[in-house]
Scaffold this motif. Structure first.
Motif, PDB file in Angstrom:
ATOM      1  N   LEU A 102       0.767  -1.158   0.040  1.00 24.68           N
ATOM      2  CA  LEU A 102       0.060   0.179  -0.086  1.00 24.68           C
ATOM      3  C   LEU A 102       0.870   1.387  -0.033  1.00 24.68           C
ATOM      4  O   LEU A 102       1.642   1.225   0.826  1.00 24.68           O
ATOM      5  CB  LEU A 102      -0.934   0.090   1.191  1.00 24.68           C
ATOM      6  N   ARG A 104       1.575   5.338  -0.314  1.00 24.62           N
ATOM      7  CA  ARG A 104       1.048   6.845  -0.284  1.00 24.62           C
ATOM      8  C   ARG A 104       2.187   7.493  -0.177  1.00 24.62           C
ATOM      9  O   ARG A 104       3.252   7.647   0.372  1.00 24.62           O
ATOM     10  CB  ARG A 104       0.331   6.824   1.192  1.00 24.62           C
ATOM     11  N   GLU A 105       1.892   8.633  -1.309  1.00 28.87           N
ATOM     12  CA  GLU A 105       3.022   9.744  -1.743  1.00 28.87           C
ATOM     13  C   GLU A 105       4.381   9.134  -2.002  1.00 28.87           C
ATOM     14  O   GLU A 105       5.381   9.593  -1.382  1.00 28.87           O
ATOM     15  CB  GLU A 105       2.963  10.578  -0.535  1.00 28.87           C
ATOM     16  N   ASN A 127      -6.345  -6.317  -5.004  1.00 30.49           N
ATOM     17  CA  ASN A 127      -6.582  -5.313  -5.655  1.00 30.49           C
ATOM     18  C   ASN A 127      -7.860  -4.440  -5.410  1.00 30.49           C
ATOM     19  O   ASN A 127      -7.671  -3.417  -5.457  1.00 30.49           O
ATOM     20  CB  ASN A 127      -6.526  -5.757  -7.350  1.00 30.49           C
ATOM     21  N   VAL A 130      -6.781  -2.391  -2.502  1.00 30.06           N
ATOM     22  CA  VAL A 130      -5.533  -1.425  -2.960  1.00 30.06           C
ATOM     23  C   VAL A 130      -6.514  -0.270  -3.952  1.00 30.06           C
ATOM     24  O   VAL A 130      -5.991   0.781  -3.811  1.00 30.06           O
ATOM     25  CB  VAL A 130      -4.322  -2.123  -3.895  1.00 30.06           C
ATOM     26  N   GLN A 131      -7.172  -0.738  -4.719  1.00 24.60           N
ATOM     27  CA  GLN A 131      -7.899   0.430  -5.501  1.00 24.60           C
ATOM     28  C   GLN A 131      -8.661   1.330  -4.654  1.00 24.60           C
ATOM     29  O   GLN A 131      -8.849   2.649  -4.793  1.00 24.60           O
ATOM     30  CB  GLN A 131      -8.815  -0.370  -6.514  1.00 24.60           C
ATOM     31  N   PHE A 133      -7.959   2.017  -1.449  1.00 22.70           N
ATOM     32  CA  PHE A 133      -7.001   2.859  -0.998  1.00 22.70           C
ATOM     33  C   PHE A 133      -6.453   3.977  -1.555  1.00 22.70           C
ATOM     34  O   PHE A 133      -6.259   4.813  -1.433  1.00 22.70           O
ATOM     35  CB  PHE A 133      -5.909   1.914  -0.413  1.00 22.70           C
ATOM     36  N   GLU A 134      -6.025   3.582  -2.962  1.00 25.60           N
ATOM     37  CA  GLU A 134      -5.633   4.550  -3.929  1.00 25.60           C
ATOM     38  C   GLU A 134      -6.633   5.712  -4.280  1.00 25.60           C
ATOM     39  O   GLU A 134      -6.208   6.962  -4.605  1.00 25.60           O
ATOM     40  CB  GLU A 134      -5.073   3.938  -5.316  1.00 25.60           C
ATOM     41  N   SER A 135      -7.711   5.155  -4.588  1.00 29.66           N
ATOM     42  CA  SER A 135      -8.971   6.203  -4.755  1.00 29.66           C
ATOM     43  C   SER A 135      -8.964   7.370  -3.713  1.00 29.66           C
ATOM     44  O   SER A 135      -9.707   8.293  -3.794  1.00 29.66           O
ATOM     45  CB  SER A 135      -9.967   5.604  -5.149  1.00 29.66           C
ATOM     46  N   TYR A 136      -8.714   7.047  -2.545  1.00 30.69           N
ATOM     47  CA  TYR A 136      -8.862   7.680  -1.296  1.00 30.69           C
ATOM     48  C   TYR A 136      -7.524   8.830  -1.243  1.00 30.69           C
ATOM     49  O   TYR A 136      -7.182   9.123   0.050  1.00 30.69           O
ATOM     50  CB  TYR A 136      -8.871   6.816  -0.238  1.00 30.69           C
ATOM     51  N   ALA A 137      -6.826   9.222  -2.293  1.00 34.66           N
ATOM     52  CA  ALA A 137      -5.665   9.827  -2.311  1.00 34.66           C
ATOM     53  C   ALA A 137      -5.524  11.172  -1.593  1.00 34.66           C
ATOM     54  O   ALA A 137      -4.710  11.537  -0.942  1.00 34.66           O
ATOM     55  CB  ALA A 137      -5.173   9.776  -3.610  1.00 34.66           C
TER      56      ALA A 137
END
Length: 148
Positions: A102, A104-105, A127, A130-131, A133-137
């Motif tokens: 996972l 972040r930045e 995934n 993970v998706q 998690f990434e959409s919550y950027a």
């Protein structure tokens, strides 16, 4: 420094379980922090007992090796550059698909490990988390309010 919280880990478990149910499989799902320490774990009904350690070790491997565990499979074959890697670290390194960092930045903040289906199914379930998690950027990593 950004840390993965229990609240976010529980939200990731939710997304992973939802995908597993969609696929009609029972999975063991582990979320670890950036040091490979377990934050949250979920064993779905009828998931294999052996998958408990496998899922946790997939997540640990993804953090420790800084890559998805599926990337290790080919390299760990006989005559591959990482042949025997799975015998290191007291056998904790897993070269099966289903462990994904996972990020972040540009920094690994944890990982998810999934076990119970085929390699392809384990990756699909991981995934999904993970998706999410990434959409919550753009939100703070320490809160899961917008996840669910």
């Amino acid at each position: 420094m950004t840390k993965l919280t229990l609240e976010v880990a529980k939200a990731l478990l939710h997304y992973a379980e939802r995908k597993a149910k969609e696929l009609g499989i029972s999975e063991d799902i582990a979320i670890v922090d950036d040091g490979g320490h377990l934050i949250a774990f979920h064993r779905m009904d009828d998931a294999r007992l052996a998958g408990i350690d496998i899922a946790q070790n997939k997540a640990w491997t993804a953090v420790a090796m800084k890559m998805p565990t599926s990337n290790l499979a080919k390299s760990a074959l006989p005559n591959g550059p990482l042949y025997g890697i799975n015998t290191t670290n007291q056998g904790r390194v897993v070269v099966l698909s289903g462990g994904i960092p996972l990020v972040r930045e540009g920094r690994i903040v944890g990982a998810i490990g999934v076990s119970g289906g085929s390699g392809e199914q384990d990756v699909a379930v991981a995934n999904a988390a993970v998706q999410a998690f990434e959409s919550y950027a753009h939100a703070r990593i320490g809160t899961a309010n917008n996840f669910m």
